[in-house]
Design a protein around this motif. Structure first.
Motif, PDB file in Angstrom:
ATOM      1  N   ARG A 164     -27.120  22.863   1.648  1.00  0.00           N
ATOM      2  CA  ARG A 164     -27.008  24.246   1.156  1.00  0.00           C
ATOM      3  C   ARG A 164     -26.717  24.219  -0.342  1.00  0.00           C
ATOM      4  NH1 ARG A 164     -22.563  27.880   0.515  1.00  0.00           N
ATOM      5  NH2 ARG A 164     -21.177  26.192   1.190  1.00  0.00           N
ATOM      6  N   MET A 165     -27.623  24.812  -1.113  1.00  0.00           N
ATOM      7  CA  MET A 165     -27.440  24.854  -2.562  1.00  0.00           C
ATOM      8  C   MET A 165     -26.288  25.795  -2.913  1.00  0.00           C
ATOM      9  SD  MET A 165     -28.996  23.466  -5.257  1.00  0.00           S
ATOM     10  CE  MET A 165     -30.690  23.206  -4.693  1.00  0.00           C
ATOM     11  N   LEU A 166     -25.325  25.308  -3.686  1.00  0.00           N
ATOM     12  CA  LEU A 166     -24.184  26.131  -4.073  1.00  0.00           C
ATOM     13  C   LEU A 166     -24.532  26.978  -5.294  1.00  0.00           C
ATOM     14  CD1 LEU A 166     -21.204  23.604  -3.694  1.00  0.00           C
ATOM     15  CD2 LEU A 166     -22.087  25.231  -2.024  1.00  0.00           C
ATOM     16  N   GLY A 167     -24.112  28.231  -5.272  1.00  0.00           N
ATOM     17  CA  GLY A 167     -24.308  29.107  -6.411  1.00  0.00           C
ATOM     18  C   GLY A 167     -23.316  28.799  -7.515  1.00  0.00           C
ATOM     19  N   ALA A 168     -23.481  29.445  -8.654  1.00  0.00           N
ATOM     20  CA  ALA A 168     -22.598  29.215  -9.797  1.00  0.00           C
ATOM     21  C   ALA A 168     -21.145  29.532  -9.455  1.00  0.00           C
ATOM     22  CB  ALA A 168     -23.062  30.053 -10.990  1.00  0.00           C
ATOM     23  N   ALA A 169     -20.922  30.600  -8.677  1.00  0.00           N
ATOM     24  CA  ALA A 169     -19.558  31.003  -8.325  1.00  0.00           C
ATOM     25  C   ALA A 169     -18.895  30.015  -7.378  1.00  0.00           C
ATOM     26  CB  ALA A 169     -19.575  32.397  -7.700  1.00  0.00           C
ATOM     27  N   GLN A 170     -19.715  29.224  -6.658  1.00  0.00           N
ATOM     28  CA  GLN A 170     -19.175  28.269  -5.680  1.00  0.00           C
ATOM     29  C   GLN A 170     -19.039  26.868  -6.248  1.00  0.00           C
ATOM     30  OE1 GLN A 170     -22.522  29.222  -3.085  1.00  0.00           O
ATOM     31  NE2 GLN A 170     -21.074  29.820  -1.495  1.00  0.00           N
ATOM     32  N   THR A 171     -19.573  26.667  -7.451  1.00  0.00           N
ATOM     33  CA  THR A 171     -19.561  25.343  -8.079  1.00  0.00           C
ATOM     34  C   THR A 171     -18.381  25.210  -9.031  1.00  0.00           C
ATOM     35  OG1 THR A 171     -21.979  25.238  -7.975  1.00  0.00           O
ATOM     36  CG2 THR A 171     -20.888  23.733  -9.487  1.00  0.00           C
ATOM     37  N   LYS A 172     -17.688  24.080  -8.950  1.00  0.00           N
ATOM     38  CA  LYS A 172     -16.562  23.824  -9.843  1.00  0.00           C
ATOM     39  C   LYS A 172     -16.629  22.373 -10.309  1.00  0.00           C
ATOM     40  CE  LYS A 172     -11.545  24.254 -10.335  1.00  0.00           C
ATOM     41  NZ  LYS A 172     -10.263  24.558  -9.654  1.00  0.00           N
ATOM     42  N   LEU A 173     -16.856  22.195 -11.607  1.00  0.00           N
ATOM     43  CA  LEU A 173     -16.953  20.864 -12.180  1.00  0.00           C
ATOM     44  C   LEU A 173     -15.841  20.621 -13.195  1.00  0.00           C
ATOM     45  CD1 LEU A 173     -20.796  20.643 -12.935  1.00  0.00           C
ATOM     46  CD2 LEU A 173     -19.609  19.993 -10.843  1.00  0.00           C
ATOM     47  N   LYS A 174     -15.418  19.380 -13.272  1.00  0.00           N
ATOM     48  CA  LYS A 174     -14.507  18.947 -14.327  1.00  0.00           C
ATOM     49  C   LYS A 174     -15.296  18.029 -15.254  1.00  0.00           C
ATOM     50  CE  LYS A 174     -10.113  19.057 -11.759  1.00  0.00           C
ATOM     51  NZ  LYS A 174      -8.953  18.229 -11.289  1.00  0.00           N
ATOM     52  N   THR A 175     -15.212  18.275 -16.536  1.00  0.00           N
ATOM     53  CA  THR A 175     -15.962  17.468 -17.493  1.00  0.00           C
ATOM     54  C   THR A 175     -15.064  16.442 -18.173  1.00  0.00           C
ATOM     55  OG1 THR A 175     -15.592  19.122 -19.228  1.00  0.00           O
ATOM     56  CG2 THR A 175     -17.616  19.312 -17.929  1.00  0.00           C
ATOM     57  N   GLY A 176     -15.714  15.448 -18.781  1.00  0.00           N
ATOM     58  CA  GLY A 176     -14.973  14.409 -19.490  1.00  0.00           C
ATOM     59  C   GLY A 176     -14.540  13.258 -18.621  1.00  0.00           C
ATOM     60  N   GLY A 177     -15.017  13.228 -17.387  1.00  0.00           N
ATOM     61  CA  GLY A 177     -14.633  12.152 -16.478  1.00  0.00           C
ATOM     62  C   GLY A 177     -15.449  12.193 -15.206  1.00  0.00           C
ATOM     63  N   ILE A 184     -21.216  21.062 -20.800  1.00  0.00           N
ATOM     64  CA  ILE A 184     -21.414  21.514 -19.414  1.00  0.00           C
ATOM     65  C   ILE A 184     -20.199  22.337 -19.005  1.00  0.00           C
ATOM     66  CG2 ILE A 184     -21.762  20.803 -17.010  1.00  0.00           C
ATOM     67  CD1 ILE A 184     -23.035  18.233 -18.067  1.00  0.00           C
ATOM     68  N   THR A 185     -20.444  23.546 -18.523  1.00  0.00           N
ATOM     69  CA  THR A 185     -19.350  24.432 -18.138  1.00  0.00           C
ATOM     70  C   THR A 185     -18.897  24.145 -16.709  1.00  0.00           C
ATOM     71  OG1 THR A 185     -20.812  26.160 -17.289  1.00  0.00           O
ATOM     72  CG2 THR A 185     -20.310  26.211 -19.640  1.00  0.00           C
ATOM     73  N   GLU A 186     -17.834  24.835 -16.306  1.00  0.00           N
ATOM     74  CA  GLU A 186     -17.237  24.608 -14.982  1.00  0.00           C
ATOM     75  C   GLU A 186     -18.194  24.919 -13.844  1.00  0.00           C
ATOM     76  OE1 GLU A 186     -14.015  27.179 -13.075  1.00  0.00           O
ATOM     77  OE2 GLU A 186     -12.850  25.499 -13.860  1.00  0.00           O
ATOM     78  N   ASP A 187     -19.092  25.891 -14.032  1.00  0.00           N
ATOM     79  CA  ASP A 187     -20.022  26.250 -12.958  1.00  0.00           C
ATOM     80  C   ASP A 187     -21.315  25.443 -13.004  1.00  0.00           C
ATOM     81  OD1 ASP A 187     -21.426  27.329 -15.069  1.00  0.00           O
ATOM     82  OD2 ASP A 187     -21.371  29.402 -14.342  1.00  0.00           O
ATOM     83  N   GLY A 188     -21.363  24.418 -13.860  1.00  0.00           N
ATOM     84  CA  GLY A 188     -22.528  23.546 -13.931  1.00  0.00           C
ATOM     85  C   GLY A 188     -23.569  23.953 -14.941  1.00  0.00           C
TER      86      GLY A 188
END
Length: 247
Positions: A187-200, A146-150
């Motif tokens: 409000r659904m966030l777009g890819a540019a507005q989404t920031k995920l951290k993986t592994g936790g 899973i990438t940072e933008d989901g």
């Protein structure tokens, strides 16, 4: 019961509500993605026309208006599972409810079901921005990231993107009782507005020391209210005793 007793009773009911919320926060110290709650109260002022003095014309009561969420972010908690995610910023993962609706969560435990769909640790399917489940091809189950933008990658290509919904008013979200929240007007966030951290995942934002201190303060306030109530009762008894001696 006189006005002073009603005022003290409203105060004690407010304290009980605060204690219930604080105890619930303490119980969820280790709950992933949990947001601590705070009691919300409103002052209600009743005007009495026949009060003997001007200062006694207004009587203040406490009204319980419910609870509000503390939206501050919890700490990153590593799990060792590359699929687990933490939302770094506002928003909630979209999850399918057993009734077929949509619920929201900050608990980012992610796994692949036996049918190849991404789901939570509780077995609820995670949804994409179109409200559809994300399906992983059977031959690529061991090549998912899973990438940072989901965006969900399987092998060399994307198979979907995790939907993240933000709410302008966090207080409109209601707990379902299964770790999920329900709400409207997100409000659904777009890819540019989404920031995920993986592994936790995101740990609870409850501070046990703060909640314990708050619980002690509530207890002391309740004890003070009880003493005032006892003093008022003694004053009434003395007044009745003196009036009985007149004449």
């Amino acid at each position: 019961m006189d006005v002073s007793s009603f005022v003290l009773l409203s105060h004690e009911q407010a304290l009980r509500r605060q204690l219930d919320i604080t105890a619930n926060n303490m119980a969820n110290t280790s709950t992933v993605g949990y947001k601590r709650e705070q009691a919300l109260f409103h002052e209600f002022v009743e005007t009495v026309k026949d009060a003997p003095v001007e200062d006694a014309r207004k009587t203040s009561f406490v009204l319980d208006y419910g609870a509000v969420h503390d939206a501050s972010q919890g700490a990153f908690q590593s799990t060792g599972n590359a699929l687990d995610v933490m939302i770094d910023g506002p928003g909630y993962l979209n999850v399918e409810t057993p009734e077929g609706g949509v619920a929201y969560t900050r608990a980012g435990f992610v796994k692949i079901s036996s049918t190849g769909e991404l789901e939570t640790s509780g077995g609820q399917r995670l949804l994409d921005p179109n409200g559809q489940p994300i399906v992983i091809p059977a031959e690529l189950k061991n090549q998912v990231s899973i990438t940072e933008d989901g965006t969900v990658m399987a092998g060399d290509g994307p198979v979907g993107r995790l939907a993240v919904t933000d709410f302008a008013d966090e207080n409109m979200l209601e707990p379902r009782g299964d770790g999920m929240l329900t709400g409207a007007n997100g409000r659904m966030l777009g890819a540019a507005q989404t920031k995920l951290k993986t592994g936790g995942v995101e740990a609870s934002n409850v501070e046990p020391i703060t909640e314990t201190t708050h619980m002690v303060e509530i207890l002391r306030s309740y004890q003070t209210s009880q003493r005032l109530s006892a003093d008022l009762n003694d004053m009434r008894k003395r007044a009745i005793d003196r009036l009985s001696r007149v004449g």
